[in-house]
Design a protein around this motif. Structure first.
Motif, PDB file in Angstrom:
ATOM      1  N   ARG A   1       0.808  -1.210   0.000  1.00 63.96           N
ATOM      2  CA  ARG A   1       0.000   0.000   0.000  1.00 63.96           C
ATOM      3  C   ARG A   1       0.847   1.268   0.000  1.00 63.96           C
ATOM      4  NH1 ARG A   1      -2.767   2.909   3.620  1.00 63.96           N
ATOM      5  NH2 ARG A   1      -1.679   1.840   5.296  1.00 63.96           N
ATOM      6  N   LYS A   2       1.991   1.195   0.693  1.00 60.99           N
ATOM      7  CA  LYS A   2       2.850   2.366   0.774  1.00 60.99           C
ATOM      8  C   LYS A   2       3.351   2.755  -0.619  1.00 60.99           C
ATOM      9  CE  LYS A   2       7.267   3.912   2.552  1.00 60.99           C
ATOM     10  NZ  LYS A   2       8.619   3.420   2.818  1.00 60.99           N
TER      11      LYS A   2
ATOM     12  N   ARG B   1       0.325   4.016  -2.978  1.00 62.45           N
ATOM     13  CA  ARG B   1      -0.125   5.372  -2.644  1.00 62.45           C
ATOM     14  C   ARG B   1       0.716   6.453  -3.312  1.00 62.45           C
ATOM     15  NH1 ARG B   1       0.810   8.479   1.285  1.00 62.45           N
ATOM     16  NH2 ARG B   1       2.524   7.319   2.224  1.00 62.45           N
ATOM     17  N   LYS B   2       1.972   6.129  -3.620  1.00 56.33           N
ATOM     18  CA  LYS B   2       2.873   7.133  -4.196  1.00 56.33           C
ATOM     19  C   LYS B   2       2.803   7.178  -5.710  1.00 56.33           C
ATOM     20  CE  LYS B   2       6.180   6.551  -0.476  1.00 56.33           C
ATOM     21  NZ  LYS B   2       7.533   6.081  -0.156  1.00 56.33           N
TER      22      LYS B   2
ATOM     23  N   LYS C   1      -0.456  23.283   0.447  1.00 52.11           N
ATOM     24  CA  LYS C   1      -0.125  22.077   1.216  1.00 52.11           C
ATOM     25  C   LYS C   1       0.088  20.934   0.241  1.00 52.11           C
ATOM     26  CE  LYS C   1      -2.999  23.581   5.136  1.00 52.11           C
ATOM     27  NZ  LYS C   1      -3.993  24.487   4.546  1.00 52.11           N
ATOM     28  N   PHE C   2       0.881  21.215  -0.777  1.00 53.08           N
ATOM     29  CA  PHE C   2       1.104  20.191  -1.807  1.00 53.08           C
ATOM     30  C   PHE C   2       1.861  19.012  -1.214  1.00 53.08           C
ATOM     31  CE2 PHE C   2      -0.124  21.919  -6.000  1.00 53.08           C
ATOM     32  CZ  PHE C   2      -0.631  23.130  -5.556  1.00 53.08           C
ATOM     33  N   ASN C   3       1.424  17.836  -1.578  1.00 55.63           N
ATOM     34  CA  ASN C   3       2.052  16.624  -1.078  1.00 55.63           C
ATOM     35  C   ASN C   3       3.460  16.491  -1.668  1.00 55.63           C
ATOM     36  OD1 ASN C   3       2.665  13.575  -1.227  1.00 55.63           O
ATOM     37  ND2 ASN C   3       0.930  13.703   0.179  1.00 55.63           N
ATOM     38  N   PRO C   4       4.434  16.058  -0.866  1.00 52.83           N
ATOM     39  CA  PRO C   4       5.796  15.923  -1.411  1.00 52.83           C
ATOM     40  C   PRO C   4       5.886  14.903  -2.559  1.00 52.83           C
ATOM     41  CG  PRO C   4       5.653  15.047   0.820  1.00 52.83           C
ATOM     42  CD  PRO C   4       4.385  15.771   0.568  1.00 52.83           C
ATOM     43  N   PHE C   5       4.886  14.049  -2.662  1.00 55.91           N
ATOM     44  CA  PHE C   5       4.889  13.085  -3.780  1.00 55.91           C
ATOM     45  C   PHE C   5       4.122  13.599  -4.989  1.00 55.91           C
ATOM     46  CE2 PHE C   5       5.667  10.540   0.000  1.00 55.91           C
ATOM     47  CZ  PHE C   5       6.846   9.926  -0.384  1.00 55.91           C
TER      48      PHE C   5
ATOM     49  N   ASP D   1      -0.063   4.237   8.691  1.00 52.79           N
ATOM     50  CA  ASP D   1      -0.726   4.469   7.402  1.00 52.79           C
ATOM     51  C   ASP D   1       0.258   4.950   6.328  1.00 52.79           C
ATOM     52  OD1 ASP D   1      -2.942   4.890   5.616  1.00 52.79           O
ATOM     53  OD2 ASP D   1      -2.688   7.028   5.991  1.00 52.79           O
ATOM     54  N   LYS D   2       1.058   5.956   6.671  1.00 56.05           N
ATOM     55  CA  LYS D   2       1.904   6.575   5.644  1.00 56.05           C
ATOM     56  C   LYS D   2       3.133   5.726   5.311  1.00 56.05           C
ATOM     57  CE  LYS D   2      -0.723  10.013   4.972  1.00 56.05           C
ATOM     58  NZ  LYS D   2      -1.515   9.988   3.730  1.00 56.05           N
ATOM     59  N   LEU D   3       3.689   5.054   6.303  1.00 58.18           N
ATOM     60  CA  LEU D   3       4.919   4.297   6.035  1.00 58.18           C
ATOM     61  C   LEU D   3       4.647   2.818   5.775  1.00 58.18           C
ATOM     62  CD1 LEU D   3       7.403   5.939   8.587  1.00 58.18           C
ATOM     63  CD2 LEU D   3       6.880   6.599   6.230  1.00 58.18           C
ATOM     64  N   GLY D   4       3.385   2.424   5.906  1.00 56.51           N
ATOM     65  CA  GLY D   4       3.032   1.036   5.621  1.00 56.51           C
ATOM     66  C   GLY D   4       3.788   0.048   6.507  1.00 56.51           C
TER      67      GLY D   4
ATOM     68  N   LEU E   1      11.255  12.197   1.300  1.00 54.75           N
ATOM     69  CA  LEU E   1       9.907  12.656   0.948  1.00 54.75           C
ATOM     70  C   LEU E   1       8.865  12.122   1.929  1.00 54.75           C
ATOM     71  CD1 LEU E   1       9.920  12.327  -2.954  1.00 54.75           C
ATOM     72  CD2 LEU E   1      10.302  14.363  -1.570  1.00 54.75           C
TER      73      LEU E   1
ATOM     74  N   VAL F   1       8.864  14.329   4.975  1.00 56.10           N
ATOM     75  CA  VAL F   1       8.141  15.590   4.744  1.00 56.10           C
ATOM     76  C   VAL F   1       6.634  15.344   4.820  1.00 56.10           C
ATOM     77  CG1 VAL F   1       7.650  17.424   3.077  1.00 56.10           C
ATOM     78  CG2 VAL F   1       9.968  16.523   3.278  1.00 56.10           C
ATOM     79  N   GLU F   2       6.208  14.236   4.217  1.00 56.15           N
ATOM     80  CA  GLU F   2       4.774  13.942   4.206  1.00 56.15           C
ATOM     81  C   GLU F   2       4.251  13.681   5.624  1.00 56.15           C
ATOM     82  OE1 GLU F   2       3.356  10.331   2.358  1.00 56.15           O
ATOM     83  OE2 GLU F   2       1.687  11.401   1.437  1.00 56.15           O
TER      84      GLU F   2
ATOM     85  N   MET G   1       3.744  16.909   7.378  1.00 57.24           N
ATOM     86  CA  MET G   1       2.532  17.574   6.865  1.00 57.24           C
ATOM     87  C   MET G   1       1.264  16.923   7.416  1.00 57.24           C
ATOM     88  SD  MET G   1       3.559  18.353   2.931  1.00 57.24           S
ATOM     89  CE  MET G   1       1.890  18.898   2.586  1.00 57.24           C
TER      90      MET G   1
END
Lengths: 415, 96
Positions: A63-64, A67-68, A128-132, B32-35, B56, B59-60, B63
């Motif tokens: 999933r990680k 998502r990117k 607030k743009f996502n870094p990805f 959630d973000k790093l899985g 990155l 940073v996310e 945020m």
């Protein structure tokens, strides 16, 4: 120059999520078009599209990672994996320095652009743009991800020529192999533009069919009542190798690439040349490059998007190039079933052309109801049902907005 | 029990809830973000060294913390948030 062969295929299309399902759909003459499920299209002029169905990227990657990536990159990863496995490359030690990736996408991460902009405009003005955001959006990133996935250090980039993009990718990979720059490529293309800006943008150009009451018959190339193309999405991948490389590892060979042509209409940003000048030139260039004469081509997988003008100019071009041979060969538009995969069209239709050679079956142009007197009835447009014939060589055309024309010759492999 | 004692106890309970609430939100954002698996998200776990984050991802994460806890984390302070525990400590001190 070295010979180049195709040893692996992958496909994720509106007809099915594997090469086998895609081919089954093509020879069954199924339509991949249906009402749009990706977003609420009730206020859109066109409310249907040919979507990829039942696809979840998380069945293919964690999933990680998923998502990117924009959906166009998901399609790239999954089709490339199918082609890689199909070619048996997972059982072979590849020299990464001699292997590359050239991918095609006409637009890149449109979904990502749209949603990131949307949240900015709905916000308080503080970005607030996502870094990805940038790496998800850019149209070259699929090629980058694929190089990382497979450890390919050879040539790596994306070709962008609208709906000709993935044919350009295939042609570049073909050239680098025959010139000896690399031995093996993952090539192909992907596109994911079934979203609000994709549909509304092509609608604004009046490029799309608006046959909302009957999506499955909306893509009807060469029919008198064709009213525009049906937006499709998905991807397709090919493994190309030098013949020597393929033979040395005992690879199964689907077909050989005989040659390729490139040209420009130099006429109008979106309208085709009325006499099919660019299309004529590109098919001549491809035949010359392949060292073939018109009588040696048995099948043309046309660009054939189901637009009033495009279909006309392409048939004129076929008559210009093939003369009397235009009445001997089969012509079909698989876009009648898949819809128009835009930058992925060339790769998806390459797979169709190659399998036509392998199976001796020409997939049909479905949805033919009414003859258009503009087309010479002696041209066999393979209407409504597949036809069995030996296909020694097939020409696959794709043309893009901007007047980019590409044509690739695939031929039966003979030692 | 006197009313004032009751107030003190109540207040400390509220604060504790507030704290564990922040910690659990931080952990779920990281999962959630790093899985990563929840049991990897220990206070001393470093985002980059232990949890597989690249620059990155980091940073996310910052945020997401800003969004979740409705605050703005200045860059010079964000640089010091490199572990799960540092994130929780910072947010417990600064979240409104």
């Amino acid at each position: 120059m070295r010979r180049v062969v195709v040893t692996g295929l992958g496909a994720l299309t509106p007809l099915g999520n594997s090469v086998q399902d895609y081919w089954n759909g093509l020879v069954q003459g199924r339509s991949g078009a249906a009402p749009i499920t990706r977003f609420d299209a009730s206020k859109f002029r066109t409310q249907f599209a040919a979507e990829v169905k039942g696809f979840d990227p998380e069945n293919h990657m964690d999933r990680k990672e998923a998502r990117k990536m924009d959906p166009y990159t998901h399609y790239a990863m999954v089709t490339a994996e199918e082609a890689f496995m199909d070619a048996g490359l997972h059982q072979f030690k590849i020299d990464g320095e001699r292997a590359g990736v050239i991918w095609g996408s006409g637009i890149g991460g449109l979904y990502t652009v749209f949603h990131e902009f949307k949240s900015y405009f709905e916000g308080d003005g503080i970005p607030k743009f996502n870094p990805f955001f940038v790496p998800k959006m850019i149209s070259d990133i699929a090629a980058g991800y694929l190089s990382i996935q497979y450890g390919f250090h050879g040539p790596n980039y994306t070709t962008v020529s609208a709906c000709a993009s993935s044919n350009n990718a295939i042609i570049d990979a073909f050239n680098y192999i025959r010139w000896g720059v690399a031995d093996l490529f993952i090539t192909g293309g992907s596109e994911a533009a079934v979203n609000e800006p994709g549909v509304a943008g092509f609608n604004a150009m009046k490029a799309l069919s608006e046959r909302n009451d009957d999506p499955a018959t909306a893509s009807r190339p060469f029919d008198l009542n064709r009213d525009g193309f049906v937006l499709g999405e998905g991807g397709a991948a090919l493994i190309l190798e030098s013949l020597d490389h393929a033979l040395a590892r005992g690879a199964r060979i689907y077909a050989e690439i005989g040659g390729a042509g490139l040209s420009a209409d130099a006429h109008h940003i979106t309208a085709p040349h009325p006499e099919g000048l660019g299309a004529t030139l590109v098919m001549r260039n491809a035949l010359r490059d392949a060292g073939l004469v018109p009588s040696e081509i048995d099948y043309i997988n046309v660009h054939g998007t189901s637009t009033p003008l495009g279909d006309l100019s392409e048939i004129k071009a076929i008559q210009n190039v093939f003369g009397e041979d235009a009445y001997r060969l089969n012509v079909s538009s698989t876009k009648s079933m898949t819809g128009h995969l835009l930058g992925a069209a060339g790769a998806a239709e390459a797979v169709a052309s190659i399998l036509a050679i392998v199976h001796g079956t020409v997939p049909p142009t479905i949805n033919h109801f009414t003859d258009d007197p503009a087309f010479d009835p002696r041209i066999n447009l393979t209407f409504n049902a597949p036809q069995s014939r030996t296909v020694r060589a097939a020409l696959s055309n794709t043309f893009g907005f901007g007047g980019h024309n590409t044509s690739v010759v695939f031929k039966a492999y003979q030692a | 029990m006197k009313f004032t004692e009751f107030r003190v106890i109540l207040q400390s309970k509220l604060t504790q809830n507030h704290m564990s609430d922040i910690a659990s939100k931080v952990r779920s954002i990281i999962v959630d973000k790093l899985g990563v698996d929840e049991n990897e998200v220990t206070p001393e776990a470093s985002f980059t060294n232990d949890l597989g984050a690249d620059s990155l991802d980091t940073v996310e994460l910052i945020m997401e913390f800003e969004k979740e806890f409705n605050l703005s984390i200045p860059d010079d302070q964000a640089e010091n948030i490199q572990t799960v525990g540092q994130a929780i400590t910072y947010l417990e001190a600064n979240a409104k």
